[in-house]
Each structure stands twice: as C-alpha cells, then as structure tokens.
Write an enzyme that holds these catalytic residues in place. Structure first.
Site, PDB file in Angstrom:
ATOM      1  N   CYS A 112     -10.529 -20.895 -28.104  1.00  0.00           N
ATOM      2  CA  CYS A 112      -9.141 -20.224 -28.380  1.00  0.00           C
ATOM      3  C   CYS A 112      -8.048 -21.091 -27.715  1.00  0.00           C
ATOM      4  CB  CYS A 112      -8.986 -18.849 -28.333  1.00  0.00           C
ATOM      5  SG  CYS A 112      -6.980 -18.181 -28.816  1.00  0.00           S
ATOM      6  N   CYS A 116      -4.915 -19.108 -27.133  1.00  0.00           N
ATOM      7  CA  CYS A 116      -4.764 -18.678 -25.249  1.00  0.00           C
ATOM      8  C   CYS A 116      -5.001 -19.886 -23.766  1.00  0.00           C
ATOM      9  CB  CYS A 116      -6.625 -18.116 -25.147  1.00  0.00           C
ATOM     10  SG  CYS A 116      -7.252 -16.891 -26.370  1.00  0.00           S
TER      11      CYS A 116
END
Length: 105
Positions: free
Chosen positions: A32, A35
C-alpha cells in the site's frame, strides 16, 4: 529508528488490552503506497507526542482487520484500555493525527 511496534493476532490481545494509556494502531499492508507514506508520519508522532504506535499488517492478520471494521487502508485507530475510541481512514497528515490525539487525551 522504527518506533512502530508490530502486532499480530496473538500479541494484539496482550499488548492492547493492558494499555491504560491512549495508543494508536495503524492497519496497513506492505504493498500500500499511502501506508508507506504514513509510516514516517506515525513514527514522528510517536516520538514527538510520546505515544505508543502499533502496526497491524492486514494481509497477515485479516481477522483483526475484520474485528475492527477496517475496510480501507491505511486505517488509524485510537485505543484506550483495549477500547476503540476513534478511527480515521486514509492518509492523514501529522497535524491531523496530533489534532485527534489532543481531542482524545
């Protein structure tokens, strides 16, 4: 230096249920992009605000993600005494995280 403490299905219970102080748990995944951007933000908040920040990899711990209603990542959840207080989804700035921390303290 990495101030983020990794949790899994086993360590989650023992670490979070016994925390009487306000803590942050970030649900994320290795693949991600947002993230990855969020990690240094949370590390800075951990150092500057003297708060514990935990990470849960949703790919490795799907049961935890499901238990806490994590549908989108990154998801940042504020806990105290094992109880979920507030959740913010998506990439957030250091200022946004600090603002929420100050509201919940």
């Amino acid at each position: 230096m990495n101030n983020l403490i990794n949790l899994d299905d086993i360590t989650f219970e023992e670490k979070i249920k016994n925390e009487n102080e306000l803590v942050i748990i970030n649900f994320s995944a290795e693949w991600c992009g947002p993230c990855k951007i969020m990690n240094p933000i949370l590390e800075a908040v951990s150092r500057e605000e003297n708060i514990k920040v935990f990470k849960v990899n949703v790919d490795d711990n799907p049961n935890l993600a499901c238990e806490f209603g994590v549908d989108n990542i990154p998801a940042t959840i504020f806990f105290r005494s094992g109880n979920k207080l507030y959740q913010v989804d998506g990439l957030k700035s250091k200022e946004e995280i600090r603002e929420k921390l100050n509201e919940l303290k």
